[in-house]
Design a protein around this motif. Structure first.
Motif, PDB file in Angstrom:
ATOM      1  N   SER A  83       0.843  -1.192   0.000  1.00 23.78           N
ATOM      2  CA  SER A  83       0.000   0.000   0.000  1.00 23.78           C
ATOM      3  C   SER A  83       0.871   1.231   0.000  1.00 23.78           C
ATOM      4  O   SER A  83       1.864   1.301   0.721  1.00 23.78           O
ATOM      5  CB  SER A  83      -0.923   0.023   1.222  1.00 23.78           C
ATOM      6  OG  SER A  83      -1.566   1.279   1.336  1.00 23.78           O
ATOM      7  N   ALA A  84       0.490   2.236  -0.786  1.00 19.91           N
ATOM      8  CA  ALA A  84       1.237   3.486  -0.816  1.00 19.91           C
ATOM      9  C   ALA A  84       1.072   4.247   0.492  1.00 19.91           C
ATOM     10  O   ALA A  84       1.805   5.194   0.772  1.00 19.91           O
ATOM     11  CB  ALA A  84       0.766   4.346  -1.986  1.00 19.91           C
ATOM     12  N   ASP A  85       0.110   3.862   1.307  1.00 19.55           N
ATOM     13  CA  ASP A  85      -0.136   4.546   2.574  1.00 19.55           C
ATOM     14  C   ASP A  85       0.698   3.985   3.720  1.00 19.55           C
ATOM     15  O   ASP A  85       0.641   4.495   4.834  1.00 19.55           O
ATOM     16  CB  ASP A  85      -1.624   4.448   2.950  1.00 19.55           C
ATOM     17  CG  ASP A  85      -2.497   5.151   1.930  1.00 19.55           C
ATOM     18  OD1 ASP A  85      -2.039   6.175   1.382  1.00 19.55           O
ATOM     19  OD2 ASP A  85      -3.614   4.681   1.671  1.00 19.55           O
ATOM     20  N   THR A 113      14.478   5.099  -5.370  1.00 19.03           N
ATOM     21  CA  THR A 113      14.633   4.473  -6.678  1.00 19.03           C
ATOM     22  C   THR A 113      14.026   5.347  -7.763  1.00 19.03           C
ATOM     23  O   THR A 113      13.060   6.089  -7.506  1.00 19.03           O
ATOM     24  CB  THR A 113      13.950   3.091  -6.710  1.00 19.03           C
ATOM     25  OG1 THR A 113      13.853   2.625  -8.055  1.00 19.03           O
ATOM     26  CG2 THR A 113      12.534   3.168  -6.149  1.00 19.03           C
ATOM     27  N   ILE A 114      14.573   5.256  -8.970  1.00 19.30           N
ATOM     28  CA  ILE A 114      13.969   5.993 -10.082  1.00 19.30           C
ATOM     29  C   ILE A 114      12.642   5.360 -10.505  1.00 19.30           C
ATOM     30  O   ILE A 114      11.931   5.912 -11.335  1.00 19.30           O
ATOM     31  CB  ILE A 114      14.912   6.099 -11.299  1.00 19.30           C
ATOM     32  CG1 ILE A 114      15.257   4.710 -11.852  1.00 19.30           C
ATOM     33  CG2 ILE A 114      16.162   6.878 -10.947  1.00 19.30           C
ATOM     34  CD1 ILE A 114      15.946   4.761 -13.193  1.00 19.30           C
ATOM     35  N   GLY A 115      12.279   4.235  -9.888  1.00 16.78           N
ATOM     36  CA  GLY A 115      10.974   3.640 -10.135  1.00 16.78           C
ATOM     37  C   GLY A 115       9.824   4.556  -9.749  1.00 16.78           C
ATOM     38  O   GLY A 115       8.694   4.358 -10.202  1.00 16.78           O
ATOM     39  N   VAL A 116      10.102   5.583  -8.932  1.00 16.85           N
ATOM     40  CA  VAL A 116       9.037   6.507  -8.527  1.00 16.85           C
ATOM     41  C   VAL A 116       8.478   7.288  -9.713  1.00 16.85           C
ATOM     42  O   VAL A 116       7.352   7.788  -9.657  1.00 16.85           O
ATOM     43  CB  VAL A 116       9.527   7.495  -7.444  1.00 16.85           C
ATOM     44  CG1 VAL A 116       9.898   6.754  -6.170  1.00 16.85           C
ATOM     45  CG2 VAL A 116      10.692   8.342  -7.942  1.00 16.85           C
ATOM     46  N   TYR A 117       9.239   7.381 -10.810  1.00 16.16           N
ATOM     47  CA  TYR A 117       8.761   8.136 -11.974  1.00 16.16           C
ATOM     48  C   TYR A 117       7.743   7.362 -12.800  1.00 16.16           C
ATOM     49  O   TYR A 117       6.941   7.961 -13.528  1.00 16.16           O
ATOM     50  CB  TYR A 117       9.937   8.527 -12.883  1.00 16.16           C
ATOM     51  CG  TYR A 117      10.906   9.484 -12.245  1.00 16.16           C
ATOM     52  CD1 TYR A 117      10.547  10.800 -11.958  1.00 16.16           C
ATOM     53  CD2 TYR A 117      12.199   9.075 -11.913  1.00 16.16           C
ATOM     54  CE1 TYR A 117      11.442  11.682 -11.370  1.00 16.16           C
ATOM     55  CE2 TYR A 117      13.098   9.945 -11.323  1.00 16.16           C
ATOM     56  CZ  TYR A 117      12.714  11.248 -11.053  1.00 16.16           C
ATOM     57  OH  TYR A 117      13.607  12.107 -10.462  1.00 16.16           O
ATOM     58  N   LEU A 131       5.738  12.308 -10.552  1.00 19.40           N
ATOM     59  CA  LEU A 131       5.921  10.935 -10.088  1.00 19.40           C
ATOM     60  C   LEU A 131       4.663  10.139 -10.400  1.00 19.40           C
ATOM     61  O   LEU A 131       3.570  10.477  -9.944  1.00 19.40           O
ATOM     62  CB  LEU A 131       6.205  10.910  -8.591  1.00 19.40           C
ATOM     63  CG  LEU A 131       7.390  11.762  -8.121  1.00 19.40           C
ATOM     64  CD1 LEU A 131       7.633  11.572  -6.635  1.00 19.40           C
ATOM     65  CD2 LEU A 131       8.652  11.446  -8.922  1.00 19.40           C
ATOM     66  N   LYS A 132       4.840   9.067 -11.199  1.00 20.29           N
ATOM     67  CA  LYS A 132       3.702   8.252 -11.638  1.00 20.29           C
ATOM     68  C   LYS A 132       4.010   6.770 -11.425  1.00 20.29           C
ATOM     69  O   LYS A 132       4.039   5.986 -12.390  1.00 20.29           O
ATOM     70  CB  LYS A 132       3.391   8.525 -13.109  1.00 20.29           C
ATOM     71  CG  LYS A 132       3.141   9.997 -13.445  1.00 20.29           C
ATOM     72  CD  LYS A 132       2.798  10.193 -14.904  1.00 20.29           C
ATOM     73  CE  LYS A 132       3.974   9.852 -15.810  1.00 20.29           C
ATOM     74  NZ  LYS A 132       3.679  10.120 -17.250  1.00 20.29           N
ATOM     75  N   PRO A 133       4.265   6.359 -10.197  1.00 20.52           N
ATOM     76  CA  PRO A 133       4.682   4.971  -9.957  1.00 20.52           C
ATOM     77  C   PRO A 133       3.636   3.969 -10.412  1.00 20.52           C
ATOM     78  O   PRO A 133       2.446   4.168 -10.206  1.00 20.52           O
ATOM     79  CB  PRO A 133       4.875   4.926  -8.440  1.00 20.52           C
ATOM     80  CG  PRO A 133       3.993   6.013  -7.912  1.00 20.52           C
ATOM     81  CD  PRO A 133       4.057   7.105  -8.938  1.00 20.52           C
ATOM     82  N   LEU A 134       4.118   2.879 -11.018  1.00 22.88           N
ATOM     83  CA  LEU A 134       3.209   1.848 -11.519  1.00 22.88           C
ATOM     84  C   LEU A 134       3.007   0.718 -10.517  1.00 22.88           C
ATOM     85  O   LEU A 134       1.943   0.100 -10.498  1.00 22.88           O
ATOM     86  CB  LEU A 134       3.754   1.268 -12.833  1.00 22.88           C
ATOM     87  CG  LEU A 134       3.845   2.217 -14.028  1.00 22.88           C
ATOM     88  CD1 LEU A 134       4.340   1.453 -15.257  1.00 22.88           C
ATOM     89  CD2 LEU A 134       2.507   2.869 -14.327  1.00 22.88           C
ATOM     90  N   SER A 135       3.999   0.447  -9.708  1.00 20.59           N
ATOM     91  CA  SER A 135       3.915  -0.685  -8.780  1.00 20.59           C
ATOM     92  C   SER A 135       3.674  -0.201  -7.358  1.00 20.59           C
ATOM     93  O   SER A 135       3.973   0.950  -7.000  1.00 20.59           O
ATOM     94  CB  SER A 135       5.216  -1.500  -8.820  1.00 20.59           C
ATOM     95  OG  SER A 135       6.288  -0.738  -8.303  1.00 20.59           O
ATOM     96  N   ALA A 136       3.168  -1.107  -6.526  1.00 18.44           N
ATOM     97  CA  ALA A 136       2.946  -0.782  -5.112  1.00 18.44           C
ATOM     98  C   ALA A 136       4.260  -0.472  -4.418  1.00 18.44           C
ATOM     99  O   ALA A 136       4.322   0.423  -3.561  1.00 18.44           O
ATOM    100  CB  ALA A 136       2.237  -1.939  -4.420  1.00 18.44           C
ATOM    101  N   ARG A 137       5.331  -1.184  -4.779  1.00 17.19           N
ATOM    102  CA  ARG A 137       6.609  -0.949  -4.114  1.00 17.19           C
ATOM    103  C   ARG A 137       7.159   0.438  -4.454  1.00 17.19           C
ATOM    104  O   ARG A 137       7.754   1.101  -3.592  1.00 17.19           O
ATOM    105  CB  ARG A 137       7.621  -2.041  -4.454  1.00 17.19           C
ATOM    106  CG  ARG A 137       8.025  -2.119  -5.903  1.00 17.19           C
ATOM    107  CD  ARG A 137       9.005  -3.260  -6.158  1.00 17.19           C
ATOM    108  NE  ARG A 137       9.427  -3.296  -7.548  1.00 17.19           N
ATOM    109  CZ  ARG A 137       8.757  -3.908  -8.510  1.00 17.19           C
ATOM    110  NH1 ARG A 137       7.640  -4.563  -8.228  1.00 17.19           N
ATOM    111  NH2 ARG A 137       9.203  -3.887  -9.756  1.00 17.19           N
ATOM    112  N   VAL A 142       7.515   6.581  -2.890  1.00 21.24           N
ATOM    113  CA  VAL A 142       7.087   7.983  -2.951  1.00 21.24           C
ATOM    114  C   VAL A 142       6.665   8.452  -1.560  1.00 21.24           C
ATOM    115  O   VAL A 142       7.038   9.538  -1.098  1.00 21.24           O
ATOM    116  CB  VAL A 142       5.935   8.168  -3.956  1.00 21.24           C
ATOM    117  CG1 VAL A 142       5.401   9.595  -3.908  1.00 21.24           C
ATOM    118  CG2 VAL A 142       6.394   7.830  -5.371  1.00 21.24           C
ATOM    119  N   THR A 143       5.869   7.623  -0.887  1.00 21.58           N
ATOM    120  CA  THR A 143       5.426   7.952   0.469  1.00 21.58           C
ATOM    121  C   THR A 143       6.616   8.084   1.413  1.00 21.58           C
ATOM    122  O   THR A 143       6.693   9.026   2.205  1.00 21.58           O
ATOM    123  CB  THR A 143       4.466   6.869   0.995  1.00 21.58           C
ATOM    124  OG1 THR A 143       3.341   6.786   0.130  1.00 21.58           O
ATOM    125  CG2 THR A 143       4.001   7.172   2.394  1.00 21.58           C
ATOM    126  N   ALA A 144       7.556   7.149   1.323  1.00 17.43           N
ATOM    127  CA  ALA A 144       8.725   7.181   2.205  1.00 17.43           C
ATOM    128  C   ALA A 144       9.572   8.430   1.960  1.00 17.43           C
ATOM    129  O   ALA A 144      10.067   9.046   2.913  1.00 17.43           O
ATOM    130  CB  ALA A 144       9.557   5.925   2.004  1.00 17.43           C
TER     131      ALA A 144
END
Length: 303
Positions: A83-85, A113-117, A131-137, A142-144
């Motif tokens: 969860s992003a929360d 990680t650059i995965g946040v994009y 920031l348009k993250p595709l995965s939950a991780r 992004v939240t962190a």
């Protein structure tokens, strides 16, 4: 410098090595968290005081004591997923805030990680990109990031968020970490997806960049990627060329048997700019994969 490492793995190891090689670094102590006894012995051999940390058990008295002295704090601990929360596993144990537990802190850094994009279909991204993250991780990252930045609001502590590309470098604690070693072990694959590129960074540049920022108390958000995003199959082919062996056969992405996580990496395509990092005065040791792989071959990787 009293250094505290939340997570004492690959990147943290090279951060400490970079500091030790820098003549202006005045290191008084280094403490790193571990979860298993065998990890503690490895840290001790490298001059690092181990302290046990389990997010489920909270902050031990020993950890709190070490953190009280810390001036430079680095976290490479992954966020909780699903969860992003979800709250960062370290910060959720500190409702009073990190500065309360580390009153001497001058610099903190969170390794993201650059995965946040997310996916930019091959376009360039920088630290101002949406920031348009595709995965939950990645959403949890992004939240962190926000939570770590919030820790320094209203303080004079510098906070550096490092958005790191795919990491490669020397084999570490018995694990292959580069294309040369993967070819040697028969684990390399040459997967073809037209138009797709990955970003990567040599682990020595992670350590070097982090040491540079820490020594200058330089906060901000920075992409850590080299100058040349490239298809994964090109790296494998070049590594095979260096070793003088035939590269693995090409496999089409559409028909390849991949784990869900591996396939998810191919669903994102972007080119990460490192201009912000360079603007701080840091110069990459390995600006492209060819430079990095040549040095790794010289050190005996893959032979």
């Amino acid at each position: 410098m009293h250094i505290f490492l939340f997570g004492s793995g690959y990147s943290a190891h090279y951060f400490i090595e970079a500091l030790k090689q820098n003549p202006i670094a005045k290191i008084s102590s280094i403490t790193g968290t571990v979860r298993r006894p065998e990890q503690a012995e490895i840290l001790r051999k490298n001059g690092i005081t181990p302290v046990f940390f389990d997010a489920e058990q909270g902050l031990s008295a020993a950890l709190r004591d070490e953190l009280q002295q810390a001036t430079h704090i680095v976290s490479s601990v992954a966020p909780l997923t699903g969860s992003a929360d979800e709250t960062d596993p370290i910060l959720r144990l500190m409702p009073e805030g990190l500065p309360y537990h580390a009153p001497n802190a001058r610099f903190i850094s969170y390794l993201s990680t650059i995965g946040v994009y997310g996916d930019y279909q091959g376009a360039w991204v920088d630290e101002t990109s949406e920031l348009k993250p595709l995965s939950a991780r990645s959403a949890a990252r992004v939240t962190a990031e926000k939570e770590w930045l919030a820790q320094v609001e209203g303080t004079d502590i510098a906070c550096a968020i490092l958005r790191i590309a795919g990491i490669y470098g020397p084999s570490f604690q018995g694990q292959a970490r580069n294309a040369l070693a993967n070819i040697k072990q028969g684990r390399a694959h040459r997967l073809i997806k037209k138009g797709h590129v990955f970003n990567r960074i040599h682990v020595e540049d992670i350590g070097g960049a982090l040491a540079h920022l820490a020594l200058n108390n330089q906060g901000g958000i920075y992409n850590l990627a080299d100058d040349e995003p490239a298809p994964a199959h090109e790296i494998i082919s070049y590594a095979a060329e260096l070793l003088g062996v035939t590269p693995p056969p090409a496999v089409d992405y559409k028909t390849a048997e991949l784990s869900p996580m591996a396939r998810s990496f191919y669903q994102e395509c972007k080119r990460a700019s490192n201009a912000a990092l360079k603007a701080t005065g840091y110069q990459l040791l390995y600006p492209d994969y060819r430079t990095g792989l040549k040095k790794l071959l010289q050190s005996g990787e893959g032979l």
